[in-house]
Design an enzyme around this catalytic site. Structure first.
Site, PDB file in Angstrom:
ATOM      1  N   HIS A  73       0.840  -1.208   0.000  1.00  0.00           N
ATOM      2  CA  HIS A  73       0.000   0.000   0.000  1.00  0.00           C
ATOM      3  C   HIS A  73       0.871   1.252   0.000  1.00  0.00           C
ATOM      4  O   HIS A  73       1.798   1.374   0.785  1.00  0.00           O
ATOM      5  CB  HIS A  73      -0.900   0.019   1.240  1.00  0.00           C
ATOM      6  CG  HIS A  73      -2.104  -0.846   1.098  1.00  0.00           C
ATOM      7  ND1 HIS A  73      -3.189  -0.767   1.933  1.00  0.00           N
ATOM      8  CD2 HIS A  73      -2.414  -1.804   0.183  1.00  0.00           C
ATOM      9  CE1 HIS A  73      -4.102  -1.638   1.540  1.00  0.00           C
ATOM     10  NE2 HIS A  73      -3.652  -2.286   0.503  1.00  0.00           N
ATOM     11  N   TYR A 201      -8.709   5.143   8.550  1.00  0.00           N
ATOM     12  CA  TYR A 201      -8.777   5.396   9.992  1.00  0.00           C
ATOM     13  C   TYR A 201      -9.817   6.484  10.205  1.00  0.00           C
ATOM     14  O   TYR A 201      -9.689   7.578   9.644  1.00  0.00           O
ATOM     15  CB  TYR A 201      -7.427   5.871  10.536  1.00  0.00           C
ATOM     16  CG  TYR A 201      -6.354   4.802  10.549  1.00  0.00           C
ATOM     17  CD1 TYR A 201      -5.621   4.514   9.401  1.00  0.00           C
ATOM     18  CD2 TYR A 201      -6.082   4.075  11.702  1.00  0.00           C
ATOM     19  CE1 TYR A 201      -4.628   3.534   9.408  1.00  0.00           C
ATOM     20  CE2 TYR A 201      -5.094   3.096  11.721  1.00  0.00           C
ATOM     21  CZ  TYR A 201      -4.373   2.831  10.570  1.00  0.00           C
ATOM     22  OH  TYR A 201      -3.406   1.864  10.581  1.00  0.00           O
ATOM     23  N   PRO A 293      -3.143  -0.715  19.421  1.00  0.00           N
ATOM     24  CA  PRO A 293      -2.895  -1.126  18.034  1.00  0.00           C
ATOM     25  C   PRO A 293      -3.045  -0.014  17.001  1.00  0.00           C
ATOM     26  O   PRO A 293      -2.740  -0.228  15.829  1.00  0.00           O
ATOM     27  CB  PRO A 293      -3.950  -2.212  17.802  1.00  0.00           C
ATOM     28  CG  PRO A 293      -5.016  -1.938  18.794  1.00  0.00           C
ATOM     29  CD  PRO A 293      -4.352  -1.312  19.972  1.00  0.00           C
ATOM     30  N   LYS A 297       1.962  -0.946  15.328  1.00  0.00           N
ATOM     31  CA  LYS A 297       3.399  -0.998  15.601  1.00  0.00           C
ATOM     32  C   LYS A 297       3.865  -2.267  16.317  1.00  0.00           C
ATOM     33  O   LYS A 297       5.053  -2.576  16.308  1.00  0.00           O
ATOM     34  CB  LYS A 297       3.815   0.214  16.447  1.00  0.00           C
ATOM     35  CG  LYS A 297       3.762   1.526  15.700  1.00  0.00           C
ATOM     36  CD  LYS A 297       4.996   1.736  14.846  1.00  0.00           C
ATOM     37  CE  LYS A 297       4.806   2.759  13.767  1.00  0.00           C
ATOM     38  NZ  LYS A 297       4.437   2.229  12.454  1.00  0.00           N
ATOM     39  N   TYR A 384       4.372   6.641  10.826  1.00  0.00           N
ATOM     40  CA  TYR A 384       3.507   5.522  10.468  1.00  0.00           C
ATOM     41  C   TYR A 384       4.288   4.431   9.734  1.00  0.00           C
ATOM     42  O   TYR A 384       4.112   3.239  10.020  1.00  0.00           O
ATOM     43  CB  TYR A 384       2.353   6.038   9.596  1.00  0.00           C
ATOM     44  CG  TYR A 384       1.278   5.003   9.323  1.00  0.00           C
ATOM     45  CD1 TYR A 384       0.240   4.776  10.222  1.00  0.00           C
ATOM     46  CD2 TYR A 384       1.319   4.230   8.162  1.00  0.00           C
ATOM     47  CE1 TYR A 384      -0.729   3.823   9.979  1.00  0.00           C
ATOM     48  CE2 TYR A 384       0.347   3.274   7.908  1.00  0.00           C
ATOM     49  CZ  TYR A 384      -0.673   3.084   8.820  1.00  0.00           C
ATOM     50  OH  TYR A 384      -1.636   2.126   8.569  1.00  0.00           O
TER      51      TYR A 384
END
Ligand code: FAD
Ligand code: DHB
Length: 405
Positions: A73, A201, A293, A297, A384
């Protein structure tokens, strides 16, 4: 009594990846796991790999199926205030993420161990570690009715948050830092196409939601739920209705639903134990740290620990130097705390903590800032995709495993 170079406790991703990397360098280990292989491979957990983890799995020669079947992605979407904003990870950082389930990583590692005849003791009972501060630590366990004892040079505690390794360190030698959250995540897996091509998200006045996936025909969705919630209160229809209600219109209309094949609730928690070494015992992965979560990570940090420890053990056996072993805890914790900060921040940004409108308006202002500022978007993106090894704290030159990071 048998003798081995490294005894590894726990056959989760940390334990199996460590033993695989050591085996490739000719270092002998034994893995002791209290569960069955089927149980360990059936646990549904993480789904998103940083590219540094992808590289490490390839170096460990367990990455072929991931490279074929995983979904790379380039970006993700943040949804808030009824709209979405795409973060172009590749453009902002040069890095992508890989969607490939922890269950698959676990199976690939298990298959590599079977193929090489590596030693894993499944269903090892009463695992205990002894003489950690001596140069001849021991591990004992039972299998069936038989007691076993292993003499080793090092013990790797890869036995997760509830394992015995961390608990074997006398309390006065370890500091525990913890934050619990007043909510959990309910997650479902369903064999339906994902609602969008990338992860979404969602910050919503009713609570956080996450749209993820395992493949183009298998979706993984999460909703913020209350801590005392019960799976029985969440029949599939309620889950899908609530998810649809939290998605912006453009996605809500595209949501394809179907029967769940797994459903579970997980509490959110940050936890760090330091130092990550006591005598000849080295803590790795969830045994030393867990995170909420939100930033995906946990598994990636575990892999980063494994890289550091495998390099350190290799340096010891190749050159007799303990420099990297002595440095392990400091190096690992430097990364752990940065990831812990990011997960804490991203959790605070995306979840509903109270009905206070002020707090929600501040979240929206920060999301607007990320959407409108290249600097803010870049800072989000670099955290990220994972702060790479170039940022690790300086240390003496040591032997390194080949790395493309
Ligand atoms: P584990 O996977 O916990 O493995 C530890 C192993 O040690 C287990 O197999 C256990 O059976 C074994 N063990 C324990 N005690 C003993 C003992 N006494 N003797 C022998 N063996 C023992 N991370 C993300 O990035 N994204 C997510 O969405 C996500 N979801 C998660 C959901 C859940 C419910 C959990 C628990 C974790 C989740 N994580 C997630 C975190 C991620 O899965 C972990 O960071 C990762 O599994 C860490 O790997 P590990 O090998 O260090 O520990
Ligand atoms: C997944 C879980 C996460 O916590 C996350 O941030 C991204 C993906 C997942 O399970 O797919």
């Amino acid at each position: 009594m048998s003798k081995i170079q490294v005894a590894i406790i726990g056959a989760g991703p940390s334990g199996l990846l460590l033993s695989q990397l050591l085996r490739l360098q000719g270092i002998e280990s034994i893995v002791l796991e209290r569960q069955t292989r089927e149980y360990v491979e059936g646990r549904i957990r993480a789904g998103l790999l940083e590219w540094s983890t992808v590289d490490l799995l390839n170096e460990a020669r367990v990455g072929a199926r991931m490279m074929r079947e995983g979904l790379a992605h380039d970006g993700l979407e943040l949804a808030f205030d009824g709209r979405t904003h795409r973060i172009d990870l590749k453009k902002l950082t040069g890095h992508r993420m890989m969607v490939y389930g922890q269950t698959e990583v676990q199976k690939d590692l298990g298959d590599a161990h079977t193929a090489s005849g590596a030693q894993i003791i499944w269903e090892a009972g009463n695992v205990a570690i002894h003489d950690i501060t001596s140069h001849r630590p021991r591990v004992t366990y039972t299998r069936g009715a038989i007691n076993h004892e292993i003499d080793c040079d090092f013990i790797a505690g890869c036995d997760g948050f509830h394992g015995i390794s961390r608990q074997s360190i006398p309390k006065e030698y370890v500091t525990l830092h913890e934050r619990t959250y007043p909510f959990g995540w309910i997650g479902i897996m369903a064999n339906v196409p994902p609602v969008a091509g990338e992860l979404i998200y969602v910050n919503h006045p009713r609570g956080f939601a996450l749209c993820s996936m395992r493949s183009k025909s298998r979706s993984r969705y999460y909703l913020q739920c209350s801590l005392d919630d019960d799976i029985a209160n969440w029949p599939d229809d309620r889950f899908w209705d609530e998810l649809r209600g939290r998605l912006p219109n453009e996605h809500a209309g595209a949501l394809i639903t179907g029967p769940s094949i797994e459903k579970s609730i997980a509490p959110l928690r940050s936890f760090v134990a330091e130092p990550m070494r006591f005598g000849q015992l080295f803590l790795v992965g969830d045994a030393a740290h867990i995170l909420p979560p939100t930033g995906a990570k946990g598994l990636n940090l575990a892999a980063a620990d494994v890289r550091l420890l495998s390099e350190a053990i290799l340096e010891y056996y190749r050159g007799g130097s303990e420099t990297l072993l002595n440095d392990y805890s400091k190096q690992a914790l430097a990364r752990v705390w940065k990831a812990t900060r990011f997960s804490w921040w991203f959790t605070a940004l995306m979840h509903k903590f109270s009905d206070e409108t002020f707090a929600h308006r501040i979240q929206l202002a920060e999301l607007e800032y990320i959407a409108g500022s290249a600097a803010a978007a870049e800072s989000f993106a670099e955290n990220y995709v994972g702060l790479n090894f170039a940022q690790r704290i300086p240390r003496p030159q040591g032997l390194r495993l080949k790395s493309s990071i």
